[in-house]
Design an enzyme around this catalytic site. Structure first.
Site, mmCIF file in Angstrom:
data_model
loop_
_atom_site.group_PDB
_atom_site.id
_atom_site.type_symbol
_atom_site.label_atom_id
_atom_site.label_comp_id
_atom_site.label_asym_id
_atom_site.label_seq_id
_atom_site.Cartn_x
_atom_site.Cartn_y
_atom_site.Cartn_z
ATOM 1 N N HIS A 88 45.065 30.751 32.156
ATOM 2 C CA HIS A 88 44.113 30.753 33.285
ATOM 3 C C HIS A 88 44.359 32.380 33.737
ATOM 4 O O HIS A 88 44.430 32.824 34.879
ATOM 5 C CB HIS A 88 44.481 30.075 34.358
ATOM 6 C CG HIS A 88 43.174 29.730 35.203
ATOM 7 N ND1 HIS A 88 42.341 30.716 35.724
ATOM 8 C CD2 HIS A 88 42.737 28.570 35.381
ATOM 9 C CE1 HIS A 88 41.385 30.178 36.432
ATOM 10 N NE2 HIS A 88 41.505 28.720 36.248
ATOM 11 N N ALA A 89 44.436 33.373 32.492
ATOM 12 C CA ALA A 89 44.296 34.855 33.004
ATOM 13 C C ALA A 89 43.141 35.425 33.423
ATOM 14 O O ALA A 89 41.802 34.874 33.085
ATOM 15 C CB ALA A 89 44.841 35.708 31.821
ATOM 16 N N TYR A 90 43.023 36.125 34.472
ATOM 17 C CA TYR A 90 41.746 36.751 35.127
ATOM 18 C C TYR A 90 41.760 38.119 34.714
ATOM 19 O O TYR A 90 42.697 39.011 34.886
ATOM 20 C CB TYR A 90 42.050 36.883 36.693
ATOM 21 C CG TYR A 90 41.986 35.302 37.448
ATOM 22 C CD1 TYR A 90 40.710 35.034 38.330
ATOM 23 C CD2 TYR A 90 42.675 34.417 37.296
ATOM 24 C CE1 TYR A 90 40.661 33.935 38.719
ATOM 25 C CE2 TYR A 90 42.727 33.040 37.914
ATOM 26 C CZ TYR A 90 41.364 32.778 38.431
ATOM 27 O OH TYR A 90 41.336 31.741 39.246
ATOM 28 N N GLU B 267 38.605 30.729 29.767
ATOM 29 C CA GLU B 267 39.547 29.585 29.586
ATOM 30 C C GLU B 267 39.002 28.510 28.248
ATOM 31 O O GLU B 267 38.692 27.810 28.412
ATOM 32 C CB GLU B 267 39.479 28.770 30.892
ATOM 33 C CG GLU B 267 39.821 29.392 31.939
ATOM 34 C CD GLU B 267 39.478 28.491 33.226
ATOM 35 O OE1 GLU B 267 39.758 27.437 33.318
ATOM 36 O OE2 GLU B 267 38.802 29.263 34.016
ATOM 37 N N ARG C 202 38.443 19.667 35.060
ATOM 38 C CA ARG C 202 38.491 18.208 35.957
ATOM 39 C C ARG C 202 38.227 16.985 35.292
ATOM 40 O O ARG C 202 37.842 16.629 34.143
ATOM 41 C CB ARG C 202 37.201 18.343 36.727
ATOM 42 C CG ARG C 202 37.154 19.517 37.783
ATOM 43 C CD ARG C 202 36.059 19.856 38.491
ATOM 44 N NE ARG C 202 36.168 21.202 39.732
ATOM 45 C CZ ARG C 202 36.400 22.313 39.408
ATOM 46 N NH1 ARG C 202 36.461 22.869 38.145
ATOM 47 N NH2 ARG C 202 36.473 22.931 40.573
ATOM 48 N N ASP D 226 30.848 29.564 36.872
ATOM 49 C CA ASP D 226 32.162 28.751 36.652
ATOM 50 C C ASP D 226 31.515 27.420 36.078
ATOM 51 O O ASP D 226 31.269 26.311 36.482
ATOM 52 C CB ASP D 226 32.653 28.290 38.306
ATOM 53 C CG ASP D 226 33.582 27.295 38.268
ATOM 54 O OD1 ASP D 226 34.304 27.046 37.313
ATOM 55 O OD2 ASP D 226 34.448 26.773 39.469
ATOM 56 N N HIS E 138 43.241 20.568 37.114
ATOM 57 C CA HIS E 138 44.315 21.398 36.222
ATOM 58 C C HIS E 138 45.509 20.568 36.298
ATOM 59 O O HIS E 138 46.720 21.108 36.455
ATOM 60 C CB HIS E 138 44.274 22.691 37.122
ATOM 61 C CG HIS E 138 43.007 23.507 36.623
ATOM 62 N ND1 HIS E 138 42.449 23.551 35.563
ATOM 63 C CD2 HIS E 138 42.648 24.661 37.257
ATOM 64 C CE1 HIS E 138 41.534 24.496 35.593
ATOM 65 N NE2 HIS E 138 41.724 25.303 36.475
#
Length: 318
Positions: free
Chosen positions: A161-163, A283, A63, A223, A87
């Site tokens: 941004h892999a989960y 990240e 952000r 987060d 982003h």
């Protein structure tokens, strides 16, 4: 377009749209392949991807406040929603069709390299920016390397941004997590940095010792921006069910850890089913809102410099 590489340990599938990781196949303790990242079935599914699944993020991950930033006396306005630029804006690098620069399968270290150019003032950012990402398999490691150059001073913060879910299903609440971070960035209600740092000790974010994520007292999701203790090992994630362990190392100063509570109904690859807290993101990046935070390390990239963001994911069986 989809591209695939593999070696004896790892299989990787990517799309050039967003330079996106779709599948990362790792063998579990029984020798079975497990897709340890969340991915969608088709490339078109990523056109509507509000959670940025698997995508390459830029120009600025995280952000930015105040509707933009000032650099060398000039102000650059950025797209914002509710006072937050996220982003890279409305059409960040995750929404571009990257070019396949090179790909090599018949080697001990197979790789895929994508590149993309972001023109001067795209999404409000200065400079013609050239970016590349290389996904390379080296033994039991996936190495992710972003590089970038600019022809004007600009700000830059790239990440992937892999989960991750080391079981390929359900949730990560039963995964064990260890983070090499003693402090995290204080955030306000809009998840923007206040400029202050807090100690993780005795907080919900204290994973200095390995803990089962769902057993953390008061766990309601993560987060947050964690300050890394130095170049090297940043995190370890482990699934007792599959025996798969993933070690995360990076050359970046910080890492956003994100555990989404609910990704909604999605067309996941191979019909995989996930529940609440389906996954966790690592990240690797510099600090969000650094252009407006004088106490944060600079995120400025100058002409003649080469930006470098390297992350290594090392897999093993415990």
């Amino acid at each position: 377009m989809k591209h695939s590489i593999k070696n004896a340990h790892i299989g990787l599938n990517t799309f050039n749209y967003g330079a996106t990781i779709q599948q990362l196949l790792i063998k579990d303790k029984n020798g079975n392949d497990v897709n340890v990242v969340l991915g969608f079935d088709k490339e078109e599914d990523y056109y509507d991807n509000p959670f940025y699944l698997g995508a390459s993020i830029g120009r600025y991950a995280g952000r930015i406040s105040q509707g933009g930033f000032s650099l060398n006396g000039d102000h650059f306005a950025l797209h914002q929603e509710n006072g937050v630029h996220l982003h890279g804006g409305k059409n960040g690098l995750n929404k571009k069709h990257w070019q396949l620069e090179s790909m090599e399968q018949d080697t001990d270290t197979p790789f895929i390299t994508y590149s993309v150019t972001s023109p001067h003032l795209e999404e409000g950012y200065p400079g013609n920016l050239k970016v590349s990402v290389t996904y390379r398999l080296v033994g039991n490691r996936l190495e992710i390397a972003y590089e970038a150059t600019t022809d004007k001073a600009t700000v830059l913060n790239l990440t992937n941004h892999a989960y991750f879910n080391l079981e390929g299903k359900d949730s990560v609440l039963n995964h064990e997590l260890k983070l090499s971070s003693k402090t995290f960035v204080e955030l306000d209600k809009k998840l923007l940095p206040t400029g202050d740092f807090l100690f993780v000790k005795d907080s919900a974010y204290d994973f200095l010792n390995p803990e089962i994520i769902g057993n953390k007292p008061g766990f309601s999701g993560i987060d947050d921006v964690f300050v890394l203790n130095g170049e090297g090992l940043a995190a370890i994630l482990y699934s007792p069910e599959t025996g798969i362990e993933m070690k995360v190392a990076t050359n970046q100063r910080a890492m956003v850890i994100y555990t989404p509570e609910d990704l909604g109904e999605r067309n996941f690859v191979n019909g995989a089913n996930y529940g609440n807290f389906s996954s966790i993101c690592f990240e690797a990046q510099t600090f969000p809102d650094a252009p407006n935070q004088p106490n944060f390390p600079s995120a400025v990239l100058q002409p003649g410099e080469v930006y470098s963001n390297k992350t290594i994911l090392e897999f093993g069986i415990r």
